[in-house]
Design a protein around this motif. Structure first.
Motif, PDB file in Angstrom:
ATOM      1  N   ASP A 109       0.689  -1.584  -0.174  1.00 33.79           N
ATOM      2  CA  ASP A 109       0.215   0.335  -0.331  1.00 33.79           C
ATOM      3  C   ASP A 109       0.683   1.481   0.225  1.00 33.79           C
ATOM      4  N   ARG A 110       2.242   0.915  -0.048  1.00 35.68           N
ATOM      5  CA  ARG A 110       3.094   2.328  -0.546  1.00 35.68           C
ATOM      6  C   ARG A 110       3.105   2.935  -1.769  1.00 35.68           C
ATOM      7  N   ALA A 111       2.484   1.998  -2.100  1.00 41.24           N
ATOM      8  CA  ALA A 111       2.440   2.264  -4.261  1.00 41.24           C
ATOM      9  C   ALA A 111       1.296   3.929  -4.363  1.00 41.24           C
ATOM     10  N   PHE A 112       2.416   4.811  -5.148  1.00 41.82           N
ATOM     11  CA  PHE A 112       1.003   5.261  -5.972  1.00 41.82           C
ATOM     12  C   PHE A 112       1.701   5.604  -7.294  1.00 41.82           C
ATOM     13  N   ASP A 113      -0.429   5.110  -7.998  1.00 43.49           N
ATOM     14  CA  ASP A 113       0.032   4.879  -9.840  1.00 43.49           C
ATOM     15  C   ASP A 113      -0.578   6.173  -9.898  1.00 43.49           C
ATOM     16  N   VAL A 114       0.322   6.996 -11.135  1.00 43.90           N
ATOM     17  CA  VAL A 114      -0.149   7.726 -11.219  1.00 43.90           C
ATOM     18  C   VAL A 114      -0.423   7.912 -12.066  1.00 43.90           C
ATOM     19  N   ALA A 115      -1.178   6.427 -13.041  1.00 45.69           N
ATOM     20  CA  ALA A 115      -1.458   6.130 -14.036  1.00 45.69           C
ATOM     21  C   ALA A 115      -3.448   6.132 -13.234  1.00 45.69           C
ATOM     22  N   GLY A 116      -3.407   5.967 -12.168  1.00 46.07           N
ATOM     23  CA  GLY A 116      -5.306   5.772 -11.740  1.00 46.07           C
ATOM     24  C   GLY A 116      -5.301   7.449 -11.390  1.00 46.07           C
ATOM     25  N   VAL A 117      -5.345   8.646 -11.212  1.00 44.13           N
ATOM     26  CA  VAL A 117      -5.200   9.932 -10.866  1.00 44.13           C
ATOM     27  C   VAL A 117      -5.976  10.197 -11.911  1.00 44.13           C
ATOM     28  N   GLN A 118      -6.009  10.148 -13.354  1.00 46.22           N
ATOM     29  CA  GLN A 118      -6.878  10.643 -14.862  1.00 46.22           C
ATOM     30  C   GLN A 118      -6.766   9.310 -15.662  1.00 46.22           C
ATOM     31  N   PRO A 119      -8.547   8.827 -15.663  1.00 39.68           N
ATOM     32  CA  PRO A 119      -8.163   7.967 -17.638  1.00 39.68           C
ATOM     33  C   PRO A 119      -7.131   8.338 -18.514  1.00 39.68           C
ATOM     34  N   LEU A 120      -6.576   7.728 -19.215  1.00 40.40           N
ATOM     35  CA  LEU A 120      -5.903   7.656 -19.589  1.00 40.40           C
ATOM     36  C   LEU A 120      -5.740   7.724 -20.929  1.00 40.40           C
ATOM     37  N   LEU A 121      -5.390   8.582 -21.824  1.00 42.33           N
ATOM     38  CA  LEU A 121      -5.517   8.288 -23.472  1.00 42.33           C
ATOM     39  C   LEU A 121      -5.185   6.946 -24.152  1.00 42.33           C
ATOM     40  N   ASP A 122      -6.231   7.155 -25.382  1.00 41.60           N
ATOM     41  CA  ASP A 122      -5.706   5.545 -25.972  1.00 41.60           C
ATOM     42  C   ASP A 122      -4.475   6.199 -27.112  1.00 41.60           C
ATOM     43  N   VAL A 123      -3.841   4.973 -27.277  1.00 38.75           N
ATOM     44  CA  VAL A 123      -2.827   5.188 -28.452  1.00 38.75           C
ATOM     45  C   VAL A 123      -2.854   5.999 -28.889  1.00 38.75           C
ATOM     46  N   THR A 124      -3.892   6.019 -30.073  1.00 34.21           N
ATOM     47  CA  THR A 124      -4.061   6.549 -31.049  1.00 34.21           C
ATOM     48  C   THR A 124      -4.171   8.502 -30.851  1.00 34.21           C
ATOM     49  N   ALA A 125      -4.829   8.933 -30.029  1.00 28.95           N
ATOM     50  CA  ALA A 125      -5.247   9.785 -29.190  1.00 28.95           C
ATOM     51  C   ALA A 125      -4.177  11.173 -30.017  1.00 28.95           C
ATOM     52  N   GLY A 126      -4.753  11.909 -30.728  1.00 26.95           N
ATOM     53  CA  GLY A 126      -3.474  12.907 -30.873  1.00 26.95           C
ATOM     54  C   GLY A 126      -2.920  12.687 -32.819  1.00 26.95           C
ATOM     55  N   GLY A 127      -3.161  11.651 -32.955  1.00 27.72           N
ATOM     56  CA  GLY A 127      -2.078  11.122 -33.886  1.00 27.72           C
ATOM     57  C   GLY A 127      -2.931  11.241 -35.466  1.00 27.72           C
ATOM     58  N   HIS A 128      -2.256  11.405 -36.806  1.00 31.49           N
ATOM     59  CA  HIS A 128      -3.252  11.832 -37.932  1.00 31.49           C
ATOM     60  C   HIS A 128      -3.667  10.750 -38.660  1.00 31.49           C
ATOM     61  N   GLU A 129      -5.349  11.096 -39.009  1.00 33.30           N
ATOM     62  CA  GLU A 129      -5.797  10.197 -39.382  1.00 33.30           C
ATOM     63  C   GLU A 129      -5.778  10.068 -40.751  1.00 33.30           C
TER      64      GLU A 129
END
Length: 317
Positions: A109-129
């Motif tokens: 319980d000493r671990a703080f996972d910053v990935a859980g602070v806000q939902p992560l984006l999908d890998v293609t977010a911000g990418g060129h279509e």
């Protein structure tokens, strides 16, 4: 999760040696300071936030050394010891498998996972279509459905990480809770100022597409209404196929790219090849996964250098 034998063996060694003995073989030779909270950060942006929020009340150890590429980090016995004895471990689950495994075994319980602070984006977010039928965005069909871990490239998200870290530090060290909250508030102000600089600096540009060596910039491009064209996916060591390189070169010509970006911690050879093919120059766009050894920079200064590089490449006024 199936552990790699090296991590399993290191965790077992930690248990056998005991915290005191293993501390003696730690890479940095430091020991626990009863006056400060021992924080272990997985890689540079998390070290930056921990040091800013913690101030002189914390002792921060970074598992990823300056100049090292963090994705494929392997832990030494001393580093596993750091995870084991830290009062708080700050990491990003899914980014560094060896750290994930050590935390699973020893973090508790000493671990703080910053990935859980806000939902992560999908890998293609911000990418060129792509408009070309049958093509896969950024050449990463194998990564579709995954999440992009590079959240620190959006300063507003990093500010929220700082807020939550202040809360975790306050839980460990209640007597200095107000200090952690105040320092997080100061850091948020700095990051919001940086965000405003990016928004203003990238508001009016001749181009909105950036060609990058790997698709680490989804949070930045989403935040500031840009698009990234990546040669490889989330892991920079992946070799792009000849087909992918041809697609990137075509996109670069299509969008009249003047600059092909590469990174500080990986080879620029692929970027140089594309640049030569399309008549563009190369420049650094730093994903801030780590700092180069001895350059004296920090998160804020590197991000401002990135902003200037983007403004030049995109023809911003």
């Amino acid at each position: 999760m199936t552990l790699r034998p090296t991590v399993r063996a290191l965790v077992a060694a930690t248990a056998l040696l005991g915290l005191g003995g293993l501390a003696a073989c730690s890479d940095d030779g430091g020991g626990a300071d009863p006056q400060r909270v021992d924080v272990t950060a997985a890689f540079y942006p998390l070290q930056f936030v921990a040091e800013r929020v913690g101030g002189d009340a914390v002792r921060v150890t970074n598992l990823t050394k300056p100049g090292a590429e963090p994705h494929d980090l392997e832990l030494t016995p001393g580093q596993v010891g750091e995870v084991n004895r830290a009062e708080l471990v700050v990491y990003l689950k899914g980014f560094q498998p060896a750290v994930d495994e050590a935390v699973e075994q020893a973090g508790g319980d000493r671990a703080f996972d910053v990935a859980g602070v806000q939902p992560l984006l999908d890998v293609t977010a911000g990418g060129h279509e792509h408009e070309h039928e049958g093509e896969k965005e950024a050449g990463h069909a194998e990564e579709s459905g995954g999440k992009d871990p590079h959240l620190w490239l959006d300063p507003t998200r990093l500010a929220t990480v700082a807020d939550r870290l202040a809360e975790r530090l306050a839980a460990v060290d209640p007597e200095r809770a107000a200090d952690y909250t105040a320092r997080a508030r100061t850091l948020r102000a700095d990051l919001e100022k940086l965000d405003a600089e990016f928004a203003a600096g990238l508001k009016t540009c001749q181009r909105r597409e950036i060609v990058v060596s790997h698709t680490a910039f989804g949070y930045l491009t989403t935040r500031y209404q840009l698009e990234q064209v990546g040669m490889t996916g989330l892991t920079p060591e992946t070799e792009p196929s000849p087909q992918r390189l041809a697609e990137v070169a075509r996109d670069a010509r299509e969008h009249q790219a003047t600059t092909i970006f590469f990174e500080t911690l990986v080879s620029p050879k692929v970027a140089e090849t594309i640049a030569e093919q399309v008549g563009a120059r190369t420049a650094v766009l730093d994903p801030l996964e780590g700092l180069s050894a001895g350059n004296g920079a920090d998160y804020l200064s590197v991000m401002r250098t990135n902003l200037q590089a983007l403004r030049t490449a995109l023809g911003c006024s």
